[in-house]
Design a protein around this motif. Structure first.
Motif, PDB file in Angstrom:
ATOM      1  N   ALA A   1      -8.253   1.083  -5.025  1.00 21.45           N
ATOM      2  CA  ALA A   1      -8.743   2.293  -4.337  1.00 21.45           C
ATOM      3  C   ALA A   1      -9.860   1.764  -3.635  1.00 21.45           C
ATOM      4  CB  ALA A   1      -8.859   3.541  -4.821  1.00 21.45           C
ATOM      5  N   PRO A   2      -9.807   0.991  -2.242  1.00 20.37           N
ATOM      6  CA  PRO A   2     -11.024   0.444  -1.564  1.00 20.37           C
ATOM      7  C   PRO A   2     -12.154   1.452  -1.198  1.00 20.37           C
ATOM      8  CG  PRO A   2      -9.030  -0.475  -0.564  1.00 20.37           C
ATOM      9  CD  PRO A   2      -8.716   0.331  -1.717  1.00 20.37           C
ATOM     10  N   LEU A   3     -11.874   2.777  -1.150  1.00 20.14           N
ATOM     11  CA  LEU A   3     -12.751   3.849  -0.964  1.00 20.14           C
ATOM     12  C   LEU A   3     -13.915   4.034  -2.116  1.00 20.14           C
ATOM     13  CD1 LEU A   3     -10.700   6.478   1.267  1.00 20.14           C
ATOM     14  CD2 LEU A   3     -12.358   4.698   2.205  1.00 20.14           C
TER      15      LEU A   3
ATOM     16  N   VAL B   1       0.846  -5.126  -6.647  1.00 17.98           N
ATOM     17  CA  VAL B   1      -0.451  -4.312  -6.423  1.00 17.98           C
ATOM     18  C   VAL B   1      -0.324  -3.457  -5.084  1.00 17.98           C
ATOM     19  CG1 VAL B   1      -2.846  -4.888  -5.737  1.00 17.98           C
ATOM     20  CG2 VAL B   1      -1.663  -6.580  -7.085  1.00 17.98           C
ATOM     21  N   ALA B   2      -0.739  -2.319  -5.394  1.00 21.27           N
ATOM     22  CA  ALA B   2      -0.675  -1.091  -4.091  1.00 21.27           C
ATOM     23  C   ALA B   2      -1.968  -0.737  -3.850  1.00 21.27           C
ATOM     24  CB  ALA B   2       0.338  -0.114  -4.574  1.00 21.27           C
ATOM     25  N   LEU B   3      -2.426  -0.794  -2.599  1.00 20.76           N
ATOM     26  CA  LEU B   3      -3.819  -0.110  -2.353  1.00 20.76           C
ATOM     27  C   LEU B   3      -3.389   1.437  -2.067  1.00 20.76           C
ATOM     28  CD1 LEU B   3      -4.513  -2.994  -2.377  1.00 20.76           C
ATOM     29  CD2 LEU B   3      -6.057  -2.603  -0.654  1.00 20.76           C
ATOM     30  N   SER B   4      -4.542   2.076  -2.349  1.00 24.52           N
ATOM     31  CA  SER B   4      -4.154   3.687  -2.038  1.00 24.52           C
ATOM     32  C   SER B   4      -5.508   4.123  -1.392  1.00 24.52           C
ATOM     33  CB  SER B   4      -4.223   4.507  -3.136  1.00 24.52           C
ATOM     34  OG  SER B   4      -5.117   4.622  -3.924  1.00 24.52           O
TER      35      SER B   4
ATOM     36  N   ALA C   1       0.730  -1.202  -0.082  1.00 25.56           N
ATOM     37  CA  ALA C   1      -0.060   0.048  -0.074  1.00 25.56           C
ATOM     38  C   ALA C   1       0.956   1.225  -0.005  1.00 25.56           C
ATOM     39  CB  ALA C   1      -0.773   0.002   1.377  1.00 25.56           C
ATOM     40  N   PHE C   2       0.426   2.393  -0.559  1.00 25.58           N
ATOM     41  CA  PHE C   2       1.053   3.554  -0.583  1.00 25.58           C
ATOM     42  C   PHE C   2       0.446   4.217   0.952  1.00 25.58           C
ATOM     43  CE2 PHE C   2       0.247   4.194  -5.404  1.00 25.58           C
ATOM     44  CZ  PHE C   2       1.521   3.330  -5.560  1.00 25.58           C
ATOM     45  N   LEU C   3       1.335   4.726   1.825  1.00 26.36           N
ATOM     46  CA  LEU C   3       1.161   5.185   3.061  1.00 26.36           C
ATOM     47  C   LEU C   3       1.620   6.688   3.045  1.00 26.36           C
ATOM     48  CD1 LEU C   3      -0.001   5.240   5.765  1.00 26.36           C
ATOM     49  CD2 LEU C   3       2.047   3.944   6.496  1.00 26.36           C
ATOM     50  N   SER C   4       0.882   7.875   3.068  1.00 29.87           N
ATOM     51  CA  SER C   4       1.352   9.352   3.414  1.00 29.87           C
ATOM     52  C   SER C   4       1.241   9.516   4.865  1.00 29.87           C
ATOM     53  CB  SER C   4       0.190   9.957   2.684  1.00 29.87           C
ATOM     54  OG  SER C   4      -0.925  10.140   3.376  1.00 29.87           O
ATOM     55  N   GLY C   5       0.420   8.887   5.741  1.00 26.60           N
ATOM     56  CA  GLY C   5       0.188   9.094   7.146  1.00 26.60           C
ATOM     57  C   GLY C   5      -1.049   9.987   7.257  1.00 26.60           C
ATOM     58  N   GLY C   6      -1.735  10.440   6.288  1.00 26.61           N
ATOM     59  CA  GLY C   6      -3.056  11.122   6.350  1.00 26.61           C
ATOM     60  C   GLY C   6      -3.897  10.205   6.709  1.00 26.61           C
TER      61      GLY C   6
END
Length: 650
Positions: free
Chosen positions: A528-530, A371-374, A273-278
């Motif tokens: 993008a699960p959202l 695969v990366a989730l965002s 996954a991508f992680l920005s901390g937001g």
């Protein structure tokens, strides 16, 4: 995740060679294998490039033919509930003898049993597809509900050479000899405003983008493309509001998001996954880690400018959740290396400067996962952007004030030079490094005040060049979805209206395009699960009080997040995925920009107001203005033009 291309034409000369040339242009979307299927008698060719994610054996190879032989399918994306659909087919006695467990096989079996339209409405997923009906000799194109996956199409050529082209990226269409491209001047005007081409048009005349939630049908005997909508974001968020209590609502949202994330964690290859901390990315990673026995692999990009750096916050969330975290700080050398690649990555003009870190984090992730989730979609669904609250507040304050007075006040404010405003506001408003000076900010506020409607205001809020026709002389901006959407329904707040406008335009045409092209250039699938349509519909039923509460955005989403990550790791002013483009253009990218902005290059472009662009560049270099975002649009267009110099102007 894959890529496909094809053509439909009565002239089938060199068909096999042509389809290979088209798919070769999108090899980055599918480096694992390639395939094609042709029917010269029907004039149809389908080509596919495969990035194997589910069913990595040859059983998932495309183009894929239905068991009946009627349908031949090329598909890009993922159907997250395809195993449920298999059970439905089996219970109804419509299941074929399964060759493997790919979602493509499930989809084409559904077409056999239920037809194309009914099958698509049963899906949960992101996708674009082209399917040939051998019985009816009809081509059907389809795109997912939110626009996560791209699909371009259009008729090209004349007479017997007239050909219907389609594919995942424009460069695949351009590889066909019938493609004679002219740049749409109106689309250039629109690009200067938003930084992307919006709606159903492409940058070229007579080529189009299939809009989200739509299916298109075409045939040689019926060449007019018939487009139908099977799902609408406007309808999805326009449902009656829930009467559940806040506690029950948060419980239901938590359960739904867990299910959406669980479905999207299905893969036969490494996933992270991508992680920005937001809020959004932290929530997705928290839900992933809660459902995984092993540490989730997470990735982030940081900047050396503190105002723009979120990497330290991402590290804090990672440490708490126990993920296997990798970070990359963007260096000047990496900037200079990536920028020349952008026209190739985005084969249509695209100018969101966060495209650079998006590409770099995708490249970083591809080193160990496929695969990366965002967390994309959270802002538009749960009132995350400040402009929703601020825009609604401004409209409320201006309500009832005569339009003539507002126009006069706006003109008076803009008549005062920015240098005067800078001095007047200096004691009252501190300007952070890299942001626009006070005088420039005041002129922008004056434009907002003069807006005649909420739609006008929203368009100004999402515009970089607020008067783009001045930058592109003799150009006329085409109608925008932001202007043509149906009137607000009863009870819809101004903030909700702006969220919807972003959901149907800025999100698919801007953010999702940015992520798709950047990630697929390095053959990385993003999810993008959202944006699971069940989540979109759930968010649409929430009253505004569960999205914005006591000036705190994303209220319901935060309550779910705090079950997985402590609030103290998250609560801070929203930064967004901003980049210091204004600073970069005065620093490491100045030489590159100066070369593109030479008067002769601007003049040779044939589209741009040379004097205005040069003046804007000079003002930016002086430090008295920050025109970094506006100049980025110009620079990306010029760089794209240079990469496609053979294309003529419309």
């Amino acid at each position: 995740m894959c890529g496909f291309a094809g053509f439909l034409s009565p002239d089938f000369t060199n068909g096999e060679r042509l389809i290979e040339a088209m798919t070769r242009k999108i090899a980055h979307r599918g480096p694992d294998s390639e395939g094609s299927w042709l029917d010269a008698g029907a004039g149809i060719a389908l080509g596919h490039r495969r990035l194997a994610i589910l069913e990595i054996s040859p059983a998932g190879q495309q183009p894929m033919k239905a068991e009946s032989g009627r349908y031949v399918l090329v598909f890009n994306g993922e159907i997250y509930n395809h195993m449920d659909l298999r059970e439905d087919l089996e219970r109804a006695g419509h299941a074929p003898l399964w060759r493997g467990h790919s979602d493509t096989e499930t989809l084409v079996a559904g077409f056999d049993a239920w037809g194309v339209g009914q099958t698509i409405t049963r899906t949960i997923g992101m996708f674009a597809f082209a399917v040939w009906d051998r019985k009816e000799r009809t081509l059907t194109l389809g795109r997912d509900r939110m626009g996560e996956k791209p699909l371009y199409y259009g008729w090209q050529g004349e007479g017997t050479s007239r050909t219907f082209l389609f594919g995942s990226e424009l460069q695949a269409l351009k590889a066909h000899p019938s493609c004679r491209l002219k740049v749409n001047r109106g689309a250039v005007v629109q690009f200067m405003r938003y930084g992307h081409v919006s709606g159903g048009q492409a940058i070229y005349e007579d080529l189009h983008r299939l809009e989200p939630g739509c299916i298109a049908e075409v045939s040689v005997r019926q060449p007019d493309v018939a487009i139908t909508s099977y799902w609408s974001a406007a309808a999805a968020v326009g449902q009656p509001r829930t009467t559940k209590s806040p506690v029950d609502t948060v419980d239901a949202l938590d359960a739904l998001l867990r299910n959406a994330v669980q479905r999207q964690m299905l893969a036969d290859v490494p996933l992270g996954a991508f992680l920005s901390g937001g809020i959004d990315s932290s929530l997705i990673v928290g839900l992933m880690q809660a459902q995984s026995e092993r540490p989730i692999q997470t990735y982030t990009v940081g900047f050396n400018e503190p105002r723009y750096n979120e990497a330290e916050f991402a590290a804090g969330v990672s440490n708490y959740l126990g993920t296997e975290h990798t970070e990359l700080y963007v260096s000047d050398a990496e900037l200079r290396d990536v920028v020349p690649m952008l026209p190739e990555i985005y084969d249509e003009p695209f100018a969101d400067a966060s495209q650079i870190p998006t590409y770099l984090v995708s490249k970083l992730a591809k080193g160990s996962i496929s695969v990366a989730l965002s967390g994309d979609g959270g802002d538009e669904l749960f009132c995350g952007y400040d402009r929703y609250r601020q825009g609604a507040d401004l409209m409320r304050r201006l309500n009832g004030v005569p339009r003539t007075f507002l126009s006069a006040a706006s003109a008076a404010a803009q008549a005062i030079p920015t240098s005067v405003w800078d001095k007047m506001l200096a004691p009252l408003r501190e300007v952070p490094a890299g942001k626009e000076p006070n005088g420039q900010w005041m002129h922008r506020m004056a434009d907002y005040v003069a807006s005649g409607s909420l739609e006008d205001l929203h368009q100004q809020l999402v515009s970089r060049w607020r008067r783009p026709e001045e930058v592109v002389p003799h150009g006329k901006e085409p109608p925008s979805l932001l202007r043509t959407l149906a009137p607000p329904r009863g009870g819809e707040s101004d903030a909700e209206r702006m969220m919807l406008l972003d959901l149907i335009s800025t999100l698919p045409d801007g953010i999702l395009t940015k992520v798709d092209r950047a990630a697929m250039h390095v053959s990385l699938e993003t999810r993008a699960p959202l944006l699971d349509h069940r989540v979109v519909e759930f968010a649409g039923r929430l009253p505004m009080s569960m999205k914005l509460q006591s000036n705190q955005s994303k209220w319901a989403l935060r309550q779910v997040l705090y079950r997985y990550v402590p609030a103290e790791l998250i609560e801070r002013p929203k930064m967004g995925f901003e980049v210091p483009v204004g600073i970069w253009l005065r620093g490491p990218l100045r030489e590159w920009a100066e070369d593109l902005l030479q008067p002769r290059h601007l003049s040779n472009s044939g589209f741009l107001n040379v004097h205005m662009v040069r003046q804007t560049w000079a003002e930016h270099l002086s430090g008295r203005f920050n025109w970094g975002l506006q100049l980025w649009h110009v620079l990306m267009f010029l760089a794209w033009q240079n990469s496609t110099s053979h294309v003529s102007e419309a």
